[in-house]
Every structure is written in structure tokens, then in C-alpha cells.
Design an enzyme around this catalytic site. Structure first.
Site, PDB file in Angstrom:
ATOM      1  N   ASP A 252       0.841  -1.195   0.000  1.00 17.67           N
ATOM      2  CA  ASP A 252       0.000   0.000   0.000  1.00 17.67           C
ATOM      3  C   ASP A 252       0.878   1.248   0.000  1.00 17.67           C
ATOM      4  OD1 ASP A 252       0.711   0.552   2.610  1.00 17.67           O
ATOM      5  OD2 ASP A 252      -1.230   0.084   3.478  1.00 17.67           O
ATOM      6  N   ASN A 260      -4.128  12.655   0.314  1.00 14.28           N
ATOM      7  CA  ASN A 260      -5.506  13.104   0.102  1.00 14.28           C
ATOM      8  C   ASN A 260      -5.789  14.423   0.815  1.00 14.28           C
ATOM      9  OD1 ASN A 260      -6.623  11.207  -1.639  1.00 14.28           O
ATOM     10  ND2 ASN A 260      -7.207   9.804   0.003  1.00 14.28           N
ATOM     11  N   HIS A 265      -8.484  14.612  -3.169  1.00 14.66           N
ATOM     12  CA  HIS A 265      -8.804  13.230  -3.529  1.00 14.66           C
ATOM     13  C   HIS A 265      -8.560  12.940  -5.008  1.00 14.66           C
ATOM     14  CE1 HIS A 265     -10.492  11.791   0.280  1.00 14.66           C
ATOM     15  NE2 HIS A 265     -10.886  13.046   0.472  1.00 14.66           N
ATOM     16  N   ASP A 269      -6.421   9.845  -6.261  1.00 17.06           N
ATOM     17  CA  ASP A 269      -6.857   8.855  -7.243  1.00 17.06           C
ATOM     18  C   ASP A 269      -5.818   8.663  -8.344  1.00 17.06           C
ATOM     19  OD1 ASP A 269      -9.182   8.426  -5.858  1.00 17.06           O
ATOM     20  OD2 ASP A 269     -10.460   9.613  -7.195  1.00 17.06           O
ATOM     21  N   GLU A 295      -5.900   2.191  -0.682  1.00 20.88           N
ATOM     22  CA  GLU A 295      -4.600   2.169  -1.349  1.00 20.88           C
ATOM     23  C   GLU A 295      -3.921   0.809  -1.239  1.00 20.88           C
ATOM     24  OE1 GLU A 295      -3.697   3.613   2.876  1.00 20.88           O
ATOM     25  OE2 GLU A 295      -5.356   3.540   1.467  1.00 20.88           O
TER      26      GLU A 295
END
Length: 400
Positions: A252, A260, A265, A269, A295
């Protein structure tokens, strides 16, 4: 003769109906729907031109043009449906040359046999070319049925004209087409073959649509990787072989919440999507990758040893840490951590290895992040990063 006359009107009605169906389907994101709709629509106009009272030359030329346009779009629909280059310019040049020759045959030679032979060979070549291009792409039953019916359309077209021109004694006058044995045979065979052809197209489109919906249910929309459900489904065929062999990687993004919170966000992404792309570019083709949420990513590499999994994970970690994110307004380094575990000989599924890989991931986080931890200990770099990345590339190529 009355039944034949009825068929001559039934055929274009059937074609128009299927044309409308496919054009409607094209509005619902069926890529080949428009081309199928135009193909059946132009074919319907071709049949209409053969039965309405027009001057002989106009009826012949317009009918020929409509039929060749119909087969032009049938070919395009096949190419679109199987994701093959369209060769549109080459096919358009072929049609233009055909129309010029047909103009001479109808207006100068005035030969019914030559006109029909030329038209049927041209239309068969258009559809036959597409068939040759897509034949090896038909792996599903519905697609194979479509290939078979498309081939039958070509065979029916060629057989009919060959019999009429070379075996049956008949008038060669353009004016006698409507009463010819060719017109009678065309109405009979095309009604049957055309209906089956259209139904096979519908079957193939329906199967592809259902598959796309099922695939969408198994995929993460942001990354295109499997979700949890898709991952389990992709592992199912491995279970049929008796046991799983390979290595599990779990990774991750480090401090992803900070990404974020600080950059938004949308930027987060993009980072997730870029990591998914990195996995796709770095892992062997047979690796099964999934985004399990947020993630976190899980990868199963069939046949890979623990050491090979560590090399691949370390190469991905190094490349990802070296990325420049300023193109999406992120002015800091972003790193990932990996946990890696091999499936034991006595284990019947990857679940236990996934648990151990997850524990290794937590160990990597606790040890400072931006590192790879294998079960049994931390992954130590014994060579320069460039050499390790080259080794990972060799592993990927060997397992492609």
C-alpha cells in the site's frame, strides 16, 4: 409466384427491423451496433431497389451500390466487434473501383450475368476479408457461431451466382432480372441465411455485453485491476489444478491519507491509478493483481519463489519512489511498502500466505515504510538498485 412475391417484400422488412434494433443498441454503448445497423439498412435498400419499379439501369446500379455498402458495413462491424484495425481506406478504394467497373458493365455491356457476378464477388470479398482478419479471435461459442454464419453468407452468395452464371441457362438481359432463377433463389436462401446471420450477430453482441457487465462487476473502476470478487474468481481456475504454487505480495501507499488531505482526492486517485499501472508494467503477464480497497493492492504470482517475489517488489518500490509528481501538483516523494510471503507446500489456498504477507506489510510500516519485508526477515539490497531493476525485468520477461 405469390409466395415468392411475398418474400421479396418480407426480406427488406426483416432487414429494416434488424437495422433498427442494432442502431438502437449502438445508443447503449455497443461499439459495433452502428455498423451492423448500417449494414442491414443498406442491404434492405438493395432488396427494395430490386422490387420497386425503377428504370432498369437505375435499379441495377442503385441495388448494386446498396448491397456493396451493406457488406462494407458488415465487414466493419466484424472488425469493430473483434477489435481489429478497420482498414477503412483500403476497403473504400476497393468499393470505388468496383462501382466504376459496375457502371461500365451496366451502362455499356448491359450484361445481367456480369453485373450479378461482379456484385456478388465484390460483396463476398469485403466480408471474406473481415472474416480472415477476425477468425482467430473467435474464442467464445457465440462468436464462433457468428463466424460460421458470416462464412455461410459468403458461401451462399458465391454459390448462388456461380450456379446462375455458369450452370443455368438464362437470359442475360438486365430487364429479365425480376423473373430470373437468380432472383427467386436470392429471396429463398437470403431469407433463411439472413435471419440466422442477424440472430448470430444478436447472440454475439448479447454474450459480449453480458461478459462486459460481469467483468465490470469484477473490476475496480479506477485502476482496471480486479476487486476482491474478481481476485477470488481469477484464483478459481488455479484451484482446479489441485493446489496453488507461487508468492503473494501485498502493498500500500505510505502516508496516503496525507496525500488526500494535502493535495485532494483527485490527486490521490491519480497516485492510486499510477501505482496500478506500475504493477501492470512490472509484473509477469500471468500475475493476478487486485485493488482490495483504498490504497491496498494484493498480487498473486503463480510459480514465483519468495526471492523472486522480493526482487519484483523491490524493483517496483524503487521505481515508484523515484517518480516526479509535479505534473499533478504534488511536490513530495510518494513511496510504497510491500509484504511478501510464499504459499507453503501444505497450504491448499493463498489465504494463509496473504495473512503472512499482510503481517510483513505491517512490519515494513513499523520499520519506517518505503521498504520490502519478506516472511522470515527484511529484504536487504545486495546489489545496486539499477542491477536489481534489471534482474526484475529479466524475471518478468522470463515469465511473460
Amino acid at each position: 409466384m405469390e409466395s415468392t412475391s411475398a418474400l421479396s417484400f418480407l426480406l427488406p422488412i426483416m432487414m429494416v427491423t434488424f437495422s433498427a434494433v442494432f442502431l438502437v443498441l449502438s445508443r447503449f454503448n455497443v461499439p459495433s451496433g452502428r455498423a451492423w445497423g448500417l449494414g442491414f439498412g443498406f442491404s434492405a435498400l438493395g432488396f427494395i431497389a430490386s422490387v420497386v419499379p425503377l428504370p432498369v439501369e437505375i435499379g441495377a446500379l442503385s441495388g448494386d451500390a446498396f448491397f456493396v455498402a451493406g457488406f462494407f458495413f458488415y465487414a466493419e462491424a466484424l472488425l469493430v466487434q473483434f477489435s481489429i484495425p478497420l482498414y477503412r481506406r483500403e476497403r473504400a478504394i476497393f468499393v470505388l473501383v468496383y462501382l466504376l467497373i459496375d457502371l461500365y458493365v451496366v451502362l455499356v455491356e448491359r450484361s445481367l450475368h456480369a453485373e450479378l457476378f461482379l456484385n456478388d464477388v465484390a460483396t463476398s470479398c469485403l466480408l471474406g476479408f473481415a472474416l480472415l482478419k477476425v477468425m482467430d479471435r473467435a474464442t467464445k461459442l457465440a462468436d464462433r457461431a457468428l463466424i460460421v454464419m458470416s462464412s455461410l453468407v459468403v458461401l451462399d452468395t458465391l454459390a448462388r451466382v456461380m450456379v446462375f452464371v455458369f450452370l443455368v441457362k438464362s437470359s442475360n438481359r438486365l430487364e429479365d432480372f425480376a423473373t430470373s432463377s437468380y432472383a427467386w433463389a436470392m429471396q429463398i436462401t437470403t431469407s433463411a441465411v439472413g435471419l440466422l446471420f442477424a440472430l448470430s450477430v444478436l447472440g454475439s453482441i448479447t454474450a459480449a455485453t453480458l461478459l462486459s457487465y460481469r467483468d465490470a462487476a469484477d473490476r475496480d473502476p479506477l485502476t482496471g485491476l480486479y476487486n476482491r470478487r474478481g481476485f477470488d474468481g481469477a484464483l478459481a481456475p488455479k484451484k482446479d489444478s489441485g493446489r496453488y504454487e507461487g508468492t503473494v505480495l501485498i502493498c500500500d501507499i505510505d502516508h496516503f491519507k496525507q496525500v488526500n488531505d494535502r493535495f485532494g482526492h483527485a490527486a490521490g486517485d491519480r497516485v492510486i491509478a499510477e501505482l496500478a499501472a506500475e504493477l501492470g508494467n512490472s509484473l509477469p503477464a500471468h500475475a493476478i493483481s487486485a485493488r482490495f480497497g483504498g490504497e491496498e493492492f494484493v498480487i498473486f504470482i503463480p510459480g514465483a519463489s519468495l526471492a523472486e517475489g522480493g526482487v519484483l517488489a523491490q524493483s517496483i518500490r524503487i521505481r515508484f519512489a523515484a517518480r516526479d509528481w509535479r505534473h499533478i501538483a504534488i511536490d513530495r516523494q510518494i513511496t510504497v511498502s510491500f509484504g511478501v510471503a510464499a504459499i507453503g507446500e501444505s497450504e491448499a489456498s493463498p489465504v494463509e500466505a496473504m495473512v503472512r504477507a499482510d503481517e510483513c506489510l505491517y512490519a515494513a510500516k513499523a520499520a519506517g515504510r518505503n521498504q520490502v519485508v519478506l516472511e522470515g526477515g527484511r529484504f536487504e539490497l545486495r546489489s545496486a538498485p539499477e542491477q536489481l531493476i534489471e534482474a526484475a525485468e529479466r524475471l518478468r520477461a522470463a515469465n511473460a
